[in-house]
Design a protein around this motif. Structure first.
Motif, mmCIF file in Angstrom:
data_model
loop_
_atom_site.group_PDB
_atom_site.id
_atom_site.type_symbol
_atom_site.label_atom_id
_atom_site.label_comp_id
_atom_site.label_asym_id
_atom_site.label_seq_id
_atom_site.Cartn_x
_atom_site.Cartn_y
_atom_site.Cartn_z
ATOM 1 N N PRO A 145 30.198 85.015 41.833
ATOM 2 C CA PRO A 145 29.226 83.974 42.475
ATOM 3 C C PRO A 145 29.113 82.752 41.780
ATOM 4 C CG PRO A 145 28.427 86.036 42.160
ATOM 5 C CD PRO A 145 29.548 86.297 41.320
ATOM 6 N N THR A 146 29.176 81.827 42.177
ATOM 7 C CA THR A 146 29.060 80.410 41.675
ATOM 8 C C THR A 146 27.930 79.596 42.118
ATOM 9 O OG1 THR A 146 30.259 79.278 43.499
ATOM 10 C CG2 THR A 146 31.731 80.402 41.822
ATOM 11 N N VAL A 147 27.589 78.570 41.224
ATOM 12 C CA VAL A 147 26.359 77.705 41.561
ATOM 13 C C VAL A 147 26.647 77.017 42.853
ATOM 14 C CG1 VAL A 147 25.551 77.607 39.315
ATOM 15 C CG2 VAL A 147 27.008 76.041 39.919
ATOM 16 N N ALA A 148 27.962 76.598 43.005
ATOM 17 C CA ALA A 148 28.343 76.035 44.335
ATOM 18 C C ALA A 148 27.872 76.704 45.587
ATOM 19 C CB ALA A 148 29.560 75.732 44.480
ATOM 20 N N ALA A 149 27.823 78.101 45.659
ATOM 21 C CA ALA A 149 27.345 78.654 46.866
ATOM 22 C C ALA A 149 25.648 78.694 46.695
ATOM 23 C CB ALA A 149 27.754 80.182 46.523
ATOM 24 N N LEU A 150 25.200 78.399 45.732
ATOM 25 C CA LEU A 150 23.511 78.101 45.964
ATOM 26 C C LEU A 150 23.320 76.963 46.486
ATOM 27 C CD1 LEU A 150 22.657 79.723 42.560
ATOM 28 C CD2 LEU A 150 22.202 80.857 44.686
ATOM 29 N N MET A 151 24.263 75.924 46.261
ATOM 30 C CA MET A 151 24.303 74.635 46.856
ATOM 31 C C MET A 151 24.701 74.222 48.170
ATOM 32 S SD MET A 151 22.117 73.065 44.707
ATOM 33 C CE MET A 151 22.405 71.305 44.712
ATOM 34 N N ALA A 152 25.267 75.479 48.849
ATOM 35 C CA ALA A 152 26.155 75.284 50.112
ATOM 36 C C ALA A 152 25.444 74.137 51.176
ATOM 37 C CB ALA A 152 26.256 76.534 50.705
ATOM 38 N N ASP A 153 24.407 74.243 51.529
ATOM 39 C CA ASP A 153 23.864 73.170 52.336
ATOM 40 C C ASP A 153 23.691 71.573 51.910
ATOM 41 O OD1 ASP A 153 23.327 75.163 53.966
ATOM 42 O OD2 ASP A 153 21.172 75.632 53.676
ATOM 43 N N GLU A 154 23.493 71.604 50.646
ATOM 44 C CA GLU A 154 23.291 70.430 50.092
ATOM 45 C C GLU A 154 24.938 69.822 49.857
ATOM 46 O OE1 GLU A 154 21.850 73.091 48.652
ATOM 47 O OE2 GLU A 154 19.728 72.496 48.890
ATOM 48 N N LEU A 155 25.728 70.678 49.813
ATOM 49 C CA LEU A 155 27.313 70.169 49.573
ATOM 50 C C LEU A 155 27.882 69.801 50.878
ATOM 51 C CD1 LEU A 155 28.478 72.626 46.857
ATOM 52 C CD2 LEU A 155 28.572 70.263 46.704
ATOM 53 N N LEU A 156 27.219 70.214 51.967
ATOM 54 C CA LEU A 156 27.690 69.771 53.309
ATOM 55 C C LEU A 156 27.180 68.431 53.549
ATOM 56 C CD1 LEU A 156 26.958 72.916 55.695
ATOM 57 C CD2 LEU A 156 29.268 71.672 55.172
ATOM 58 N N ALA A 157 26.166 68.132 53.124
ATOM 59 C CA ALA A 157 25.637 66.668 53.292
ATOM 60 C C ALA A 157 26.004 65.889 52.362
ATOM 61 C CB ALA A 157 24.272 66.615 53.164
ATOM 62 N N HIS A 158 26.599 66.419 51.069
ATOM 63 C CA HIS A 158 26.885 65.637 49.808
ATOM 64 C C HIS A 158 28.141 66.143 49.176
ATOM 65 C CE1 HIS A 158 23.274 63.106 50.399
ATOM 66 N NE2 HIS A 158 22.549 64.575 50.484
ATOM 67 N N PRO A 159 29.389 66.161 49.743
ATOM 68 C CA PRO A 159 30.445 66.841 49.124
ATOM 69 C C PRO A 159 30.713 66.501 47.716
ATOM 70 C CG PRO A 159 31.027 65.789 51.272
ATOM 71 C CD PRO A 159 29.692 65.186 50.933
ATOM 72 N N GLY A 160 30.382 65.337 47.142
ATOM 73 C CA GLY A 160 30.561 64.995 45.912
ATOM 74 C C GLY A 160 29.717 65.518 44.827
#
Ligand code: URA
Length: 275
Positions: A86-101
């Motif tokens: 499990p990664t912290v990226a998975a916890l930020m999945a929604d935010e990463l959709l809007a802000h991929p950087g």
């Protein structure tokens, strides 16, 4: 984003200085939603209005995004893990959709809980981590035993680790209400619950009080596993570790696994620290 005057919009978009933008408008070279604008003072909504100069659409640069995550134990601080953990990226999945950087600012060990910043502003992220900036981070640790005055002095003045002497740090053993608060914040973070089971039974809490203690450590550097190595070096290995604050930001009551965007003033304070 709020409405703004057309000449300010053009300046922010990098088309021209405000004075030059006024000249462009007066010369009839600017349209808003297809209609030519020649008078000053017209306001535009950057999210809704279509502005063009000489027919070429003009947009504001994307605003940077910065978030604070309450990292739970068991998540690796990486954007992707070849081993499938499990990664912290998975916890930020929604935010990463809007802000991929978005990327994490520094790292917390897999077992460490607490405040982890994410930003897509490279200058801000790298500025905050730069060793010369000395941004203070506050950690709460559950450790084996109780550090005595000599241990605390060594931790404060500098401990010799295999990568050199640590900088002076703020260190206190937390007692009474401070200790109870630390116990709540560290909660069931990795390490703490296992320790309770091992020393537990009916009198688990008492056993914990007898064998472990809570320590606050404020560091102005960020070496790999630094808090764990410092406490180990003075004979008090860390059982559980939690980051409560990063510079002026505190986790507050953000639930474990949740994140929130930073307010504009919070970003401004971080930028001051990073510059
Ligand atoms: N120091 C550590 O030892 N671990 C962390 O995760 C952060 C600081």
């Amino acid at each position: 984003m709020a409405e703004m005057r057309l000449q300010k919009f053009l300046a922010r978009a990098g088309v021209a200085s405000r004075r030059h933008a006024e000249e462009l408008i007066a010369a009839g070279r600017v349209t808003v939603n297809g209609a030519r604008v020649t008078e000053m003072g017209v306001k535009v909504d950057p999210a809704a209005d279509m502005v063009a100069v000489d027919g070429a659409p003009v947009a504001l640069p994307e605003e940077n995004a910065t978030f604070l995550l309450h990292k739970p134990a068991g998540y690796v601080t990486t954007m992707s893990d070849p081993q499938g953990r499990p990664t912290v990226a998975a916890l930020m999945a929604d935010e990463l959709l809007a802000h991929p950087g978005l990327f994490p600012v520094g790292r917390l060990d897999t077992d460490t809980t607490g405040l982890l910043l994410f930003t897509d502003d490279g200058q801000l992220g790298h500025g905050l981590l730069h060793p010369r900036r000395h941004v203070e981070k506050t950690y709460l640790a559950l450790v084996e035993g109780v550090p005595d005055a000599g241990d605390v002095r060594r931790l404060r003045e500098g401990v010799l680790l295999d990568d050199g002497l640590t900088l002076p740090a703020g260190v206190r053993v937390l007692e009474g209400a401070d200790g109870r608060r630390a116990a709540q914040l560290i909660g069931e973070g990795a390490g703490a619950s296992g320790y309770r089971q091992r020393h537990g039974g009916k009198r688990g809490r008492d056993a914990l009080a007898a064998r472990g203690s809570y320590v606050e450590v404020r560091l102005r550097e960020g070496r790999n596993r630094q808090v764990r190595r410092m406490l180990e070096a003075v004979g008090h290995p860390v059982i559980a570790l939690h980051r409560e604050a990063f510079g002026p930001l505190v986790l507050g009551d953000l639930p474990r696994g949740a994140s929130r965007p930073l307010a504009e003033e919070e970003v401004a304070r971080l930028k001051e620290l990073a510059s």
